[in-house]
Design an enzyme around this catalytic site. Structure first.
Site, short mmCIF file in Angstrom:
data_model
loop_
_atom_site.label_atom_id
_atom_site.label_comp_id
_atom_site.label_asym_id
_atom_site.label_seq_id
_atom_site.Cartn_x
_atom_site.Cartn_y
_atom_site.Cartn_z
N ASP A 146 0.86 -1.18 0.00
CA ASP A 146 0.00 0.00 0.00
C ASP A 146 0.90 1.23 0.00
OD1 ASP A 146 -2.67 1.27 0.28
OD2 ASP A 146 -1.83 1.98 2.17
N ILE A 147 1.36 1.59 -1.18
CA ILE A 147 2.31 2.70 -1.34
C ILE A 147 1.60 3.80 -2.13
CG2 ILE A 147 4.53 3.39 -2.31
CD1 ILE A 147 5.46 0.48 -1.86
N GLU A 148 1.20 4.84 -1.44
CA GLU A 148 0.41 5.91 -2.05
C GLU A 148 1.22 7.21 -1.99
OE1 GLU A 148 -3.70 5.92 -0.68
OE2 GLU A 148 -3.45 3.88 0.08
N GLN A 149 2.13 7.36 -2.94
CA GLN A 149 3.06 8.48 -2.93
C GLN A 149 3.15 9.14 -4.30
OE1 GLN A 149 6.83 7.13 -1.17
NE2 GLN A 149 5.67 5.73 0.15
N ARG B 279 -0.09 10.13 -9.15
CA ARG B 279 0.56 8.82 -9.06
C ARG B 279 0.78 8.26 -10.46
NH1 ARG B 279 -3.33 6.57 -4.28
NH2 ARG B 279 -3.14 8.44 -3.00
#
Length: 354
Positions: free
Chosen positions: A115-118, A163
């Site tokens: 869960d990488i929301e960058q 993103r």
């Protein structure tokens, strides 16, 4: 659970790793995914385990949950999050992956949900590092934990504002992606008018956008929200148009940051004191209601319920997606009241409409 029982279950689970075929061909031989996010506590004891295939643990590690899920034939996986900037360094990336694999082994877990929301720019060093992270993590988990699962969370559409990921490469590298089909009002260029958290047509457009990238529908799991948004209206018309304050997100001037997230269990208690009862928007195919707070301010609350979720779940089957899941399972009321039981059962049943 007594320690002796826990130890026995752990030993039985450990023995499965000696015969990987038991995992791949029997224990986890499920095609349609019901992908559940759990944020802690003991609500999991009341989930509909007849449907669940994977539980992602966002809360504190709970060995009792792990053992119970395995007894029901469901995976339990880690949450994985790290700085993409740090992952540009291959040595740092490999070390982080090894740490996650070791943690999963120690806790008898079955993989990881990344869960990488960058913010990532197209063709940047981070763009390539993120794809490599997913690829290398998947290879490491599959090698070290036979039958394990590596998944990646993506926004509701691949053209999301900040993103710029290599979505096709990431999807190809892992087992499947979880599409977060919610918070779809986070980027609004139009007037600041309240709308659904996950409007039906917009949600479906997101999946079509992923498929147009060449992504196989069987590698897409739909995520639905078990929460809604409560907005304070600057004005509320007789035709239920609620305008709200401008709070920008990235470039757009309007966003759901003007609202407040509310779990389904709270929403259902609020409805009895609403001004409107449950209303239905035919265009967005979503329910909402209106109420006045103790200070006299008018509010509009948009959410998803069994009716709106069933429509999306039907699309999952019609389009041949891999499955469905939610953020998050703890949003329902698992108390003993008859109304709560009926509401909670209906939400679980909506994931798999007849």
């Amino acid at each position: 659970m007594h320690l002796t029982s826990l130890h026995s279950l752990l030993m039985n689970w450990e023995s499965l790793f000696v015969v990987p075929e038991l995992i791949t061909l029997s224990f986890f031989a499920v095609l349609f995914q019901v992908f559940v996010f759990d944020v802690g506590g003991k609500d999991w004891k009341f989930y509909d385990w007849s449907q669940i295939t994977t539980v992602v643990t966002f809360g504190k590690y709970d060995p009792e949950l792990m053992c119970f899920a395995h007894s029901k034939g469901a995976r339990v996986v880690l949450k994985g999050d790290t700085s993409v900037k740090k992952m540009v360094d291959p040595v740092v990336r490999a070390a982080w992956i090894n740490q996650q694999v070791d943690l999963a082994k120690r806790q008898y877990m079955d993989g990881i949900n990344l869960d990488i929301e960058q913010h990532v720019m197209y063709s940047s060093a981070e763009y390539y590092a993120l794809t490599n992270l997913v690829k290398e993590a998947t290879e490491a988990f599959h090698k070290e934990i036979p039958g394990s699962q590596v998944t990646f969370d993506v926004p509701w559409t691949p053209d999301y504002i900040d993103r710029c990921y290599n979505y096709s490469g990431i999807t190809h590298a892992c087992d499947f992606i979880f599409v977060m089909s919610y918070d779809e009002q986070s980027e609004r260029w139009s007037n600041c008018i309240v709308g659904a958290n996950a409007p039906y047509n917009r949600t479906l457009t997101g999946y079509n956008n992923y498929i147009r990238l060449g992504i196989n529908p069987k590698k897409l799991v739909m995520g639905v929200p078990w929460y809604g948004y409560d907005y304070t209206c600057l004005s509320l018309s007789m035709t239920h148009v609620c305008s709200f304050a401008k709070i920008p997100f990235g470039g757009p001037p309007c966003s759901d940051a003007a609202g407040r997230q509310v779990p389904y269990k709270i929403i259902m208690k609020q409805i009895n004191n609403s001004l409107s009862g449950i209303l239905w928007d035919q265009e967005e195919k979503a329910p909402y209601f209106e109420y006045k707070d103790s200070h006299g301010a008018l509010h509009q609350v948009w959410f998803d319920n069994p009716r709106s979720i069933s429509l999306k779940a039907a699309f999952v089957k019609e389009r041949g997606l891999r499955g469905i899941g939610m953020w998050n399972a703890n949003c329902l009321d698992y108390s003993n009241g008859s109304a709560a039981r009926e509401q909670t059962q209906a939400m679980w049943e909506a994931l798999n409409p007849e």
